[in-house]
Scaffold this motif. Structure first.
Motif, PDB file in Angstrom:
ATOM      1  N   GLY A 196       0.781  -1.230   0.000  1.00  0.00           N
ATOM      2  CA  GLY A 196       0.000   0.000   0.000  1.00  0.00           C
ATOM      3  C   GLY A 196       0.811   1.277   0.000  1.00  0.00           C
ATOM      4  O   GLY A 196       0.344   2.323   0.478  1.00  0.00           O
ATOM      5  N   TYR A 197       2.027   1.220  -0.557  1.00  0.00           N
ATOM      6  CA  TYR A 197       2.844   2.433  -0.647  1.00  0.00           C
ATOM      7  C   TYR A 197       2.407   3.220  -1.894  1.00  0.00           C
ATOM      8  O   TYR A 197       2.677   2.812  -3.025  1.00  0.00           O
ATOM      9  CB  TYR A 197       4.338   2.084  -0.779  1.00  0.00           C
ATOM     10  N   LYS A 198       1.741   4.318  -1.688  1.00  0.00           N
ATOM     11  CA  LYS A 198       1.206   5.087  -2.807  1.00  0.00           C
ATOM     12  C   LYS A 198       2.162   6.178  -3.266  1.00  0.00           C
ATOM     13  O   LYS A 198       3.128   6.506  -2.583  1.00  0.00           O
ATOM     14  CB  LYS A 198      -0.144   5.693  -2.408  1.00  0.00           C
ATOM     15  N   GLY A 199       1.850   6.724  -4.429  1.00  0.00           N
ATOM     16  CA  GLY A 199       2.657   7.802  -4.969  1.00  0.00           C
ATOM     17  C   GLY A 199       2.336   9.134  -4.315  1.00  0.00           C
ATOM     18  O   GLY A 199       1.427   9.240  -3.473  1.00  0.00           O
ATOM     19  N   THR A 200       3.100  10.144  -4.685  1.00  0.00           N
ATOM     20  CA  THR A 200       2.903  11.478  -4.125  1.00  0.00           C
ATOM     21  C   THR A 200       2.480  12.438  -5.231  1.00  0.00           C
ATOM     22  O   THR A 200       3.228  12.666  -6.177  1.00  0.00           O
ATOM     23  CB  THR A 200       4.192  11.997  -3.461  1.00  0.00           C
ATOM     24  N   GLY A 201       1.269  12.989  -5.112  1.00  0.00           N
ATOM     25  CA  GLY A 201       0.818  13.975  -6.077  1.00  0.00           C
ATOM     26  C   GLY A 201       0.480  13.374  -7.430  1.00  0.00           C
ATOM     27  O   GLY A 201       0.309  12.165  -7.589  1.00  0.00           O
ATOM     28  N   LYS A 202       0.375  14.237  -8.433  1.00  0.00           N
ATOM     29  CA  LYS A 202       0.061  13.843  -9.799  1.00  0.00           C
ATOM     30  C   LYS A 202       1.152  14.315 -10.762  1.00  0.00           C
ATOM     31  O   LYS A 202       1.866  15.263 -10.467  1.00  0.00           O
ATOM     32  CB  LYS A 202      -1.287  14.430 -10.219  1.00  0.00           C
ATOM     33  N   PHE A 203       1.234  13.610 -11.883  1.00  0.00           N
ATOM     34  CA  PHE A 203       2.237  13.982 -12.881  1.00  0.00           C
ATOM     35  C   PHE A 203       1.875  15.317 -13.515  1.00  0.00           C
ATOM     36  O   PHE A 203       0.736  15.530 -13.934  1.00  0.00           O
ATOM     37  CB  PHE A 203       2.338  12.905 -13.960  1.00  0.00           C
ATOM     38  N   ASN A 204       2.857  16.210 -13.556  1.00  0.00           N
ATOM     39  CA  ASN A 204       2.655  17.534 -14.147  1.00  0.00           C
ATOM     40  C   ASN A 204       3.854  17.840 -15.033  1.00  0.00           C
ATOM     41  O   ASN A 204       4.972  18.016 -14.539  1.00  0.00           O
ATOM     42  CB  ASN A 204       2.504  18.587 -13.048  1.00  0.00           C
ATOM     43  N   PHE A 205       3.624  17.858 -16.335  1.00  0.00           N
ATOM     44  CA  PHE A 205       4.724  18.027 -17.282  1.00  0.00           C
ATOM     45  C   PHE A 205       5.442  19.358 -17.081  1.00  0.00           C
ATOM     46  O   PHE A 205       6.671  19.439 -17.224  1.00  0.00           O
ATOM     47  CB  PHE A 205       4.199  17.932 -18.715  1.00  0.00           C
ATOM     48  N   LYS A 206       4.710  20.398 -16.719  1.00  0.00           N
ATOM     49  CA  LYS A 206       5.316  21.706 -16.504  1.00  0.00           C
ATOM     50  C   LYS A 206       6.296  21.664 -15.340  1.00  0.00           C
ATOM     51  O   LYS A 206       7.394  22.231 -15.400  1.00  0.00           O
ATOM     52  CB  LYS A 206       4.234  22.757 -16.245  1.00  0.00           C
ATOM     53  N   GLU A 207       5.920  20.940 -14.265  1.00  0.00           N
ATOM     54  CA  GLU A 207       6.813  20.816 -13.111  1.00  0.00           C
ATOM     55  C   GLU A 207       8.050  19.993 -13.457  1.00  0.00           C
ATOM     56  O   GLU A 207       9.140  20.245 -12.926  1.00  0.00           O
ATOM     57  CB  GLU A 207       6.063  20.181 -11.944  1.00  0.00           C
ATOM     58  N   VAL A 208       7.884  19.022 -14.343  1.00  0.00           N
ATOM     59  CA  VAL A 208       9.034  18.230 -14.810  1.00  0.00           C
ATOM     60  C   VAL A 208      10.025  19.134 -15.537  1.00  0.00           C
ATOM     61  O   VAL A 208      11.247  19.045 -15.327  1.00  0.00           O
ATOM     62  CB  VAL A 208       8.583  17.076 -15.725  1.00  0.00           C
ATOM     63  N   LEU A 209       9.510  20.010 -16.385  1.00  0.00           N
ATOM     64  CA  LEU A 209      10.378  20.927 -17.127  1.00  0.00           C
ATOM     65  C   LEU A 209      11.117  21.870 -16.184  1.00  0.00           C
ATOM     66  O   LEU A 209      12.311  22.139 -16.371  1.00  0.00           O
ATOM     67  CB  LEU A 209       9.546  21.731 -18.135  1.00  0.00           C
ATOM     68  N   ILE A 210      10.428  22.357 -15.158  1.00  0.00           N
ATOM     69  CA  ILE A 210      11.067  23.270 -14.197  1.00  0.00           C
ATOM     70  C   ILE A 210      12.169  22.544 -13.429  1.00  0.00           C
ATOM     71  O   ILE A 210      13.284  23.064 -13.267  1.00  0.00           O
ATOM     72  CB  ILE A 210      10.015  23.837 -13.220  1.00  0.00           C
ATOM     73  N   ALA A 211      11.867  21.313 -12.966  1.00  0.00           N
ATOM     74  CA  ALA A 211      12.874  20.526 -12.239  1.00  0.00           C
ATOM     75  C   ALA A 211      14.033  20.152 -13.146  1.00  0.00           C
ATOM     76  O   ALA A 211      15.196  20.131 -12.722  1.00  0.00           O
ATOM     77  CB  ALA A 211      12.225  19.265 -11.668  1.00  0.00           C
ATOM     78  N   GLY A 212      13.714  19.865 -14.417  1.00  0.00           N
ATOM     79  CA  GLY A 212      14.767  19.543 -15.369  1.00  0.00           C
ATOM     80  C   GLY A 212      15.681  20.716 -15.630  1.00  0.00           C
ATOM     81  O   GLY A 212      16.895  20.551 -15.802  1.00  0.00           O
ATOM     82  N   LYS A 213      15.103  21.906 -15.647  1.00  0.00           N
ATOM     83  CA  LYS A 213      15.910  23.112 -15.834  1.00  0.00           C
ATOM     84  C   LYS A 213      16.876  23.309 -14.673  1.00  0.00           C
ATOM     85  O   LYS A 213      18.043  23.665 -14.869  1.00  0.00           O
ATOM     86  CB  LYS A 213      14.990  24.328 -15.980  1.00  0.00           C
ATOM     87  N   GLU A 214      16.401  23.039 -13.438  1.00  0.00           N
ATOM     88  CA  GLU A 214      17.255  23.190 -12.256  1.00  0.00           C
ATOM     89  C   GLU A 214      18.386  22.167 -12.245  1.00  0.00           C
ATOM     90  O   GLU A 214      19.486  22.447 -11.776  1.00  0.00           O
ATOM     91  CB  GLU A 214      16.420  23.049 -10.986  1.00  0.00           C
TER      92      GLU A 214
END
Length: 425
Positions: A196-214
């Motif tokens: 029962g280990y669940k994920g955190t939040g939902k996938f957001n492509f915009k947030e991926v791009l921001i994290a990728g930039k960092e």
């Protein structure tokens, strides 16, 4: 000579001496008691073994790894991985594996990967309700990817010993490392779903791009290394030196988290790690030289051929032996000793030296998280304050997953050879 060599090795290893001491002392005893060769040959051959231009890549990659680690890379890579796979079942465990894949492209070392990522991810997983043993096992297993995805120190060692292209090994390591990462995610998903280990939040492509930039400057490092090698700009050894300069610039001037006051400690850590690896290589070289002089590789090859002439069976036996040896011997030492034994045999069967090098590296990487030697296991135990017994039980599904990955790399050459072959066209 053979009985003294292997008998002495077994006794000293059981006594728990460091592998470099075991190899060196066993070699000295064998030479002193069974030959008239002067012992002066020992330091001479040990020096010759490490006096190699390609091996200079090892200290450079070590330094580059600690500089990137000390420059705030870990946190940015974890954030990027979290945005990509954090929403999946067992999200934080998936993040740990993916982050290790990212960090492997910087460090080239298994224990360094566990140390850098585990210190953050194990407490995070436990805080989210994950079992402590499971969390530590995930990190110990995922840290093994540190020697598979380039830059990889064992691949440099194999390239020197086997006379193989280090650049081609690095390319093959990319697809092999991706396969291993996927293999480790499969049991993680099923265990997480069951508990029962669940994920955190939902996938957001915009947030991926921001994290990728960092994390862009960290991810760019392997691109520079491989691009420079195959663009003919520099050799793999020179690429390691470039990585040091790049790591310093990123840590000090881009992320601005690497302080000049930290350099002394970081360089000392890199020097200590380098000295251990170099001492093992030097000691293993004299051990390997004695084996070659006694024609032990020929005898082993003949034994394998006499057992079966089937390529499938012989490769399976070699894999089995590598798995066992990896549990008791450090990765670089195992490669130096066993590569000259099996390489001529597998080449005769039509196995490319690059593919066999990747088979050896992935096989011995399993030994990094299996008792009794498993260095990743000890690092994870130290971070989680768990006993070896507790974490060893949790590691079993990951051993099975890695063995499956090894067999795929062994019997489907395209997995490891696609990129090297593509670059040769």
């Amino acid at each position: 000579m053979t009985s003294i060599l292997f008998g002495g090795f077994a006794i000293l290893a059981i006594l728990g001496l460091p592998i470099a001491v075991v190899l060196g002392l066993t070699s000295v005893i064998a030479l002193a008691t069974a030959t008239s060769i002067p012992l002066l040959v020992v330091p001479q051959r040990m020096f010759t073994a490490v006096s190699s231009f390609p091996l200079m890549a090892i200290p450079f990659f070590m330094i580059a790894g600690v500089l990137m680690e000390g420059g705030g890379i870990s946190r940015r890579l974890i954030n990027l991985a979290n945005k990509i796979v954090g929403h999946l079942t067992g999200g934080l465990a998936m993040v740990a594996i993916l982050t290790c894949m990212f960090f492997a492209a910087i460090s080239g070392s298994g224990p360094a990967t566990v140390a850098a990522i585990g210190g953050i991810m194990i407490p995070a997983m436990v805080s989210a309700g994950y079992d402590l043993g499971f969390s530590a096992a995930v990190m110990a297993a995922a840290g093994s990817i540190g020697v598979i995805i380039p830059p990889s120190i064992p691949m440099v060692t194999y390239g020197v010993v086997a006379g193989a292209s280090i650049g081609s090994l690095f390319l093959g390591g990319l697809t092999s490392g991706l396969l291993v990462g996927l293999a480790l995610m499969i049991p993680t998903y099923y265990i997480a779903k069951k508990r029962g280990y669940k994920g955190t939040g939902k996938f957001n492509f915009k947030e991926v791009l921001i994290a990728g930039k960092e994390a862009f400057w960290a991810i760019l490092m392997p691109v520079i290394i491989l691009g420079g090698i195959y663009g003919g700009i520099f050799t793999p050894t020179e690429a390691a030196a470039v990585a040091v300069v790049y790591g310093f610039i990123v840590g000090v001037f881009v992320y601005k988290e690497l302080k000049f006051t930290d350099l002394g400690k970081l360089l000392a850590n890199a020097a200590a790690s380098t000295s251990i690896v170099m001492l093992i290589i030097a000691a293993a070289s004299i051990f390997g030289w004695i084996m070659t002089s006694e024609r032990i590789p020929d005898a082993v090859a003949q034994a394998f051929v006499s057992f079966s002439d089937s390529k499938i069976v012989i490769l399976l036996l070699i894999n089995l032996l590598l798995l066992i040896v990896g549990c008791f011997m450090e990765t670089n030492a195992a490669i130096i000793i066993l590569a000259p034994i099996f390489l001529p045999l597998v080449v005769k069967m039509g196995v490319d030296p690059i593919q066999f090098g990747l088979i050896m590296v992935v096989n011995t990487a399993i030994g990094m998280f299996t008792p009794p030697l498993g260095v990743n296991l000890f690092v994870a135990c130290g971070q989680s304050n768990l006993s070896i017994e507790r974490i060893s039980k949790a590691i079993i599904p990951y051993i099975i997953a890695m063995v499956a990955a090894v067999l795929l790399i062994t019997y489907i050459p395209a997995i490891s050879m696609y990129l090297p072959n593509l670059m040769m066209k």
